[in-house]
Design a protein around this motif. Structure first.
Motif, short mmCIF file in Angstrom:
data_model
loop_
_atom_site.label_atom_id
_atom_site.label_comp_id
_atom_site.label_asym_id
_atom_site.label_seq_id
_atom_site.Cartn_x
_atom_site.Cartn_y
_atom_site.Cartn_z
N GLY A 243 11.46 6.73 0.17
CA GLY A 243 11.23 5.56 -0.57
C GLY A 243 10.33 4.62 -0.12
N ASP A 244 10.30 4.38 1.19
CA ASP A 244 9.22 3.38 1.86
C ASP A 244 7.76 3.81 1.41
N ALA A 245 7.21 2.52 1.32
CA ALA A 245 5.60 2.68 0.99
C ALA A 245 4.97 1.50 1.80
N PHE A 246 3.56 2.14 1.86
CA PHE A 246 2.64 1.13 2.71
C PHE A 246 0.95 1.37 2.15
N MET A 247 0.48 0.39 2.33
CA MET A 247 -1.02 0.25 2.21
C MET A 247 -1.59 -0.34 3.43
N MET A 248 -2.51 0.34 4.16
CA MET A 248 -3.09 -0.24 5.28
C MET A 248 -4.63 -0.48 5.20
N PHE A 283 -5.88 -15.16 -11.16
CA PHE A 283 -6.49 -14.84 -9.88
C PHE A 283 -5.85 -15.45 -8.54
N ARG A 284 -5.36 -16.58 -8.71
CA ARG A 284 -4.82 -17.11 -7.47
C ARG A 284 -3.62 -16.35 -6.92
N TYR A 285 -3.01 -15.59 -7.68
CA TYR A 285 -1.54 -15.11 -7.32
C TYR A 285 -1.84 -13.87 -6.83
N ILE A 286 -3.21 -13.08 -6.72
CA ILE A 286 -3.42 -11.98 -5.94
C ILE A 286 -3.87 -12.39 -4.51
N GLN A 287 -3.35 -11.47 -3.81
CA GLN A 287 -3.77 -11.83 -2.26
C GLN A 287 -4.58 -10.64 -1.80
N GLU A 288 -5.53 -10.95 -0.96
CA GLU A 288 -6.20 -9.96 -0.22
C GLU A 288 -5.64 -9.47 1.05
N LEU A 289 -5.43 -8.10 1.18
CA LEU A 289 -4.73 -7.53 2.28
C LEU A 289 -5.48 -7.63 3.62
N GLN A 290 -5.26 -8.35 4.52
CA GLN A 290 -5.78 -8.73 5.77
C GLN A 290 -6.45 -7.63 6.46
N PRO A 291 -7.51 -7.83 7.09
CA PRO A 291 -8.04 -6.49 8.27
C PRO A 291 -6.88 -6.27 9.40
N HIS A 293 -4.02 -4.96 9.04
CA HIS A 293 -2.57 -5.28 8.35
C HIS A 293 -2.25 -4.27 7.39
N THR A 294 -0.85 -4.05 7.39
CA THR A 294 -0.21 -3.41 6.49
C THR A 294 0.63 -3.83 5.49
N LEU A 295 0.43 -3.51 4.35
CA LEU A 295 1.68 -4.21 3.34
C LEU A 295 2.72 -3.03 3.46
N ASN A 300 14.62 -0.68 0.43
CA ASN A 300 15.45 -1.68 -0.24
C ASN A 300 14.75 -2.67 -1.07
N GLY A 301 13.28 -2.69 -1.22
CA GLY A 301 12.41 -3.61 -1.81
C GLY A 301 12.08 -4.84 -0.91
N VAL A 302 12.20 -4.84 0.07
CA VAL A 302 11.85 -5.81 1.05
C VAL A 302 10.34 -5.60 1.53
N MET A 303 9.52 -6.44 1.25
CA MET A 303 8.34 -6.19 1.32
C MET A 303 7.51 -7.57 2.49
N GLU A 304 6.54 -6.97 3.23
CA GLU A 304 6.12 -7.82 4.07
C GLU A 304 4.54 -7.35 4.44
N GLU A 305 3.78 -8.21 4.90
CA GLU A 305 2.38 -7.84 5.44
C GLU A 305 2.10 -8.27 6.86
N VAL A 306 2.13 -7.14 7.55
CA VAL A 306 2.24 -7.40 9.19
C VAL A 306 0.91 -6.44 9.73
#
Length: 630
Positions: A243-248, A283-291, A293-295, A300-306
């Motif tokens: 159940g873990d998920a990521f976007m990089m 528009f202002r609530y949508i963020q760009e995934l930074q170069p 970085h991975t979302l 457990n639902g905890v989210m972070e961009e690192v």
């Protein structure tokens, strides 16, 4: 773009943060996630042509039950086929059961809390269903299952493939998709085994250790290790079986990725407007995934961009802004208008400020936004001209003089119309070509014969075959004095190796123009010298390779290349003079200040592998080899 260029895939990922019955109670829809995924893919359908696929994962499944569902299709109507297959599992159910999320999750596929969809735009090789994403790497250990989909191309597949073999693997094929899947899969196995070995001495039984692996699996570490030697442009989305998920996103931010989250959902996608529409968010609530970085969304639902690697210089693909991404994004819309505005001065010089005898239009429809920007700029110029001429009258203006001044404005018309595709049954190649050329039609009676100049805005001119074989022939029948094509993109001089289907150097009309000029000026040995320099670099580490193909263009000015392109694209027998105006790279950067990836225009590749690819592409050209350079 008046010619077909395949390009980046589209990816969408949804993580439902609430139980399914929450969405039934609030939205009356236990299939809330599936319906949102369908809308996301529908709004990014411009990013797919060869197929589509989706996968879902159910959280906390009982052992022995199916918790991963996947379907892929390469049907002509790929999105329709994809969701017809998925929703057929629910169409014949008793309505009462459709409103029972718990029963659906227990008994029906595609009812998971994690959902991923993909639209495939293949740039090379096979287009069969096996090349459609998402890909699965299956295992009986729940935390070793991997679902992966992406929008990417890697330049160093051979190097990475060799590493996999040295690790002891036996990959089933050599492709960037399989290589990336197995690379991440290898380090997933390694991380799971490391945790198992860590907890075993503490007396935990295997079931308890499995739960601890879920809690302690470090995706940031895993992705850092897996991607250490990747060279290319990529956005990758993945699910781990538990159940873990990521976007990089790659270190230079070449490929686009955006995300939105609230207390109900985390969603990531290739295009911002798709998220805005599907979830009705501003528009202002949508963020760009930074170069670099991975979302990450843990089970457990905890989210972070690192960060998973050191970010490099941001060189996001400018072609996304010019053409590939949908123009419904606010920033992209304004940038495309500015691209048109940047062309005002060269257009005015070309028509000698003769608004009375110039007709302005665009081709194809995707060039309309840039055309609006050009017209905005031209109207500002005509205001200045009208004001100055009024002042020059020095209060002696009569009705006739003022009427003449008021008539100074751009003549805007719809001249070129893309007609329905015509299927031909003629076997003769020449006749078939003549029939295909009628894919465009024109508006007759608007252009004054042999008096008017016709200005047509295009997104970009890459190969130019459609202009030469169809559009110029068609508009020449209107008998303009001159035809001016205005490209909102600069000259395409170098191949792409990060996802766009532009890899054959010899097909670019700008390259053909430079070769023609070299031959005309009897520059004997010039190409052979560049060829020898490229050959001398073969076998060197990619970090040491220099792009010597730039030297092909160095003897000539930008205008000289444009003039030669116009000659090449002027069909035999055309009456009108043909001119082509290209956007400059400097103007492109002013219009798109945050997307400065311009390697196909400038030859300045964001990764070392790009230089290796362009040199190999030139070697292939010199050897008359028609093959992919990476």
């Amino acid at each position: 773009m008046s010619e077909l260029i395949k390009h980046e895939c589209g990816i969408a990922m949804i993580r439902l943060l609430k139980p399914l019955d929450f969405y039934q109670e609030k939205y009356g829809d236990p299939l809330y996630g599936l319906n949102k995924l369908q809308l996301l893919l529908q709004k990014m359908r411009n990013r797919g042509q060869d197929g589509a696929g989706l996968a879902t994962i159910k959280l906390d499944p009982e052992p022995g039950t199916r918790y991963i569902s996947r379907y892929r299709t390469n049907s002509k109507n790929y999105i329709t086929d994809l969701f017809q297959h998925v929703f057929r599992h629910f169409t014949d159910l008793d309505p009462a059961l459709v409103r029972e999320p718990g029963w659906l999750k227990e008994n029906k596929p595609y009812t998971g809390e994690l959902l991923m969809g993909h639209l495939r735009y293949g740039t090379h090789g096979s287009y069969g269903i096996e090349t459609c994403h998402p890909f699965l790497r299956q295992n009986n250990w729940i935390s070793r299952n991997l679902v992966l989909a992406g929008n990417f191309n890697l330049t160093n597949v051979d190097e990475l493939f060799t590493e996999l073999v040295e690790l002891g693997q036996f990959p089933k094929e050599k492709s960037d998709t399989v290589t990336v899947l197995e690379k991440i899969g290898h380090f997933l196995d390694d991380e799971v085994q490391r945790l198992f070995t860590w907890f075993k001495p503490d007396g935990f039984d295997n079931e308890e250790i499995t739960k601890k692996i879920v809690d302690h699996l470090d995706l940031q570490r895993l992705l850092r290790r897996a991607s250490k030697k990747w060279d290319g442009g990529y956005v990758l989305g993945g699910f781990i079986g538990h159940g873990d998920a990521f976007m990089m996103r790659d270190p230079n931010g070449i490929r686009p990725a955006y995300y939105y989250h609230d207390d109900e959902v985390v969603v990531a996608a290739s295009e911002r407007p798709a998220i805005q529409t599907a979830f009705d968010v501003r528009f202002r609530y949508i963020q760009e995934l930074q170069p670099g970085h991975t979302l990450i969304v843990k089970k457990n639902g905890v989210m972070e961009e690192v960060p998973f690697t050191k970010p490099g210089k941001k060189l996001s693909c400018s072609f996304e802004r010019i053409y590939f991404s949908r123009g419904t994004d606010r920033d992209i819309y304004l940038e495309r208008k500015q691209l048109g505005t940047e062309l005002v001065e060269p257009v005015l010089e070309s028509i000698d400020y003769d608004f009375e005898n110039t007709v302005f239009s665009f081709v194809p429809n995707t060039a309309e936004i840039s055309f609006l920007g050009l017209i905005d700029g031209l109207e500002e110029e005509t205001k200045k001209i009208r004001m100055q001429r009024t002042l020059d009258l020095e209060h002696k203006a009569g009705e006739k003089e003022l009427t003449e001044i008021a008539r100074i404005k751009p003549r805007i018309e719809k001249i070129v119309v893309k007609d329905a595709k015509m299927r031909t049954f003629i076997t003769d190649n020449e006749n078939r070509g003549n029939m295909v050329s009628y894919v465009y039609d024109v508006t007759y009676g608007i252009v004054k014969n042999h008096i008017d100049t016709l200005v047509l805005v295009d997104d970009s001119i890459v190969r130019g075959t459609t202009l030469r074989d169809s559009i110029i022939k068609m508009v020449d029948r209107l008998h303009p004095k001159k035809i001016v094509f205005v490209s909102s993109a600069p000259q395409i001089r170098f191949p792409d190796c990060y996802g766009i289907d532009m890899s054959n150097l010899g097909e670019f009309v700008a390259f053909q123009a430079a070769i023609s000029l070299i031959e005309e000026r009897n520059m004997e040995g010039y190409l052979e010298n560049i060829y020898e320099k490229c050959l001398a670099q073969e076998g060197r580490p990619k970090e040491e390779v220099v792009n010597y193909v730039k030297e092909v263009y160095e003897p000539f000015t930008y205008d000289e290349i444009s003039q030669k392109i116009a000659q090449i694209l002027t069909p035999e027998g055309a009456e009108a003079e043909v001119e082509i105006i290209y956007q400059t790279i400097e103007s492109l950067h002013r219009a798109c200040p945050d997307n400065k990836g311009d390697w196909y225009f400038s030859g300045n590749y964001p990764t070392p592998g790009g230089n290796k690819v362009v040199n190999k592409s030139f070697i292939n050209y010199m050897n008359k080899v028609q093959t992919r350079a990476y």
